[in-house]
Design an enzyme around this catalytic site. Structure first.
Site: not given
Ligand code: SF4
Length: 343
Positions: A251, A321, A328, A331, A337
């Site tokens: 990385k 995340c 979530c 998100c 997801c």
């Molecule tokens: S929905 Fe999926 S991408 Fe979004 S925060 Fe939750 S685990 Fe992460």
């Protein structure tokens, strides 16, 4: 830049997606950033057996020989891409549009002295990347600030004794925990004590972090001596040579290539990128390590996105995340997801 760097860039999409670099001549690098549990309980929705190309290109460690044929192969469309990945990516870009994650201000690529010579800047980039391993951006930025205040060059680091260097990097004395307790030969070391304490708090990752911190002073000294002896005080310009340096992982090498040399040599995958790629099913099968994730992503992700993806996902992982209890509910990818249903 050496021939290896050039050849890596011309493969596949022929797009670097980078800005400037710290090349001889004084140009400044464009900001870039960098990047847990492997699959995190990832369920297998398809028993499809993993099929790899018989002749997969490994961008990361190639040097300068015999790459022309492989470049032609990378021009072909990938045989597999994740469902909805472009919509997921656009959503992450939207969520990251504020550029207000720690990585956006304090990432290792923001820590070098812009008034230093390009060679010194490149050394500072590599050093900040070494310091950033398993360390919060704030801690890395503070250490770089203290080191730069003394004049951060290859020579100055080699002239600094280990104790002083350790105190500059970790003024709270963290680095000393690796030393045996004075007057107690064969007894418990400070590191062991700290590890036990952290483990009792449920922090496996934290105890690993302690071990990492304890090694940094040694690695920095060793790598800096090699840079002086073999590279005239500069950093090497290939991933193969960078990962051969003590304490430098893939990385860091890919980020150093991007920031210091302006060359996209591969996707820089840290724990954030690794975790999110698995949650979004951006790998054909669950992956167990960042390196495995890097190879899986490079199989299908368009090359012009390779540089962007690290900073994008690292900041997303810092703010939304999260490793534990991801947000979530806030998100934009919640409906897209696959992992969200099980978290
Ligand atoms: S929905 Fe999926 S991408 Fe979004 S925060 Fe939750 S685990 Fe992460």
């Amino acid at each position: 830049m050496n021939a290896a760097g050039v050849r890596m860039v011309v493969t596949r999409a022929r797009s670097q997606g980078t800005g400037t670099s710290l090349r001889p001549g004084g140009e400044k690098a464009a900001p870039l950033r960098s990047g847990e549990a492997a699959a995190e309980g990832r369920k297998s929705y398809s028993p499809v057996k993993r099929r790899r190309k018989a002749r997969r290109l490994s961008v990361a460690y190639e040097t300068s020989e015999g790459e022309e044929g492989e470049g032609a192969e990378r021009l072909q469309a990938p045989s597999w891409q994740p469902q909805d990945w472009r919509r997921q990516l656009d959503n992450i870009r939207t969520m990251r549009s504020g550029k207000d994650a720690p990585v956006d201000q304090l990432g290792a690529e923001h820590c070098f002295d812009p008034s230093a010579s390009p060679k010194v800047q490149r050394y500072q980039v590599l050093l900040s990347l070494m310091l950033s391993s398993q360390t919060k951006d704030q801690v890395t930025a503070g250490a770089m600030q203290r080191l730069r205040a003394r004049g951060l060059t290859v020579d100055s680091i080699l002239q600094t004794d280990d104790s002083t260097l350790g105190t500059l990097i970790y003024p709270v004395g963290f680095w000393r925990v690796s030393q045996p307790v004075a007057g107690r030969p064969g007894g418990t070391t400070g590191l062991q004590k700290v590890s036990r304490k952290l483990n009792s708090c449920g922090g496996r990752g934290q105890s690993l972090e302690q071990a990492s911190l304890a090694s940094k002073v040694k690695y920095i000294k060793q790598t800096t001596a090699i840079l002086q002896q073999r590279y005239g005080g500069d950093i090497p310009a290939s991933v193969a040579e960078l990962v051969a340096l003590p304490g430098v992982g893939p990385k860091m090498a890919h980020l150093a290539m991007a920031v210091a040399w302006g060359t996209v040599s591969g996707i820089a995958v840290d724990t954030h990128v690794h975790r999110i790629a698995n949650r979004l099913r951006w790998t054909k099968e669950a992956t167990r390590s960042p390196e495995e994730t890097r190879r899986a992503l490079e199989e299908w992700l368009p090359r012009e996105l390779w540089r962007e993806i690290n900073g994008l996902l690292v900041g997303f992982g810092q703010q939304t995340c999260l490793p534990v209890r991801p947000h979530c509910h806030a998100c934009l990818n919640r409906a897209l997801c696959p992992a969200a249903q099980g978290l």
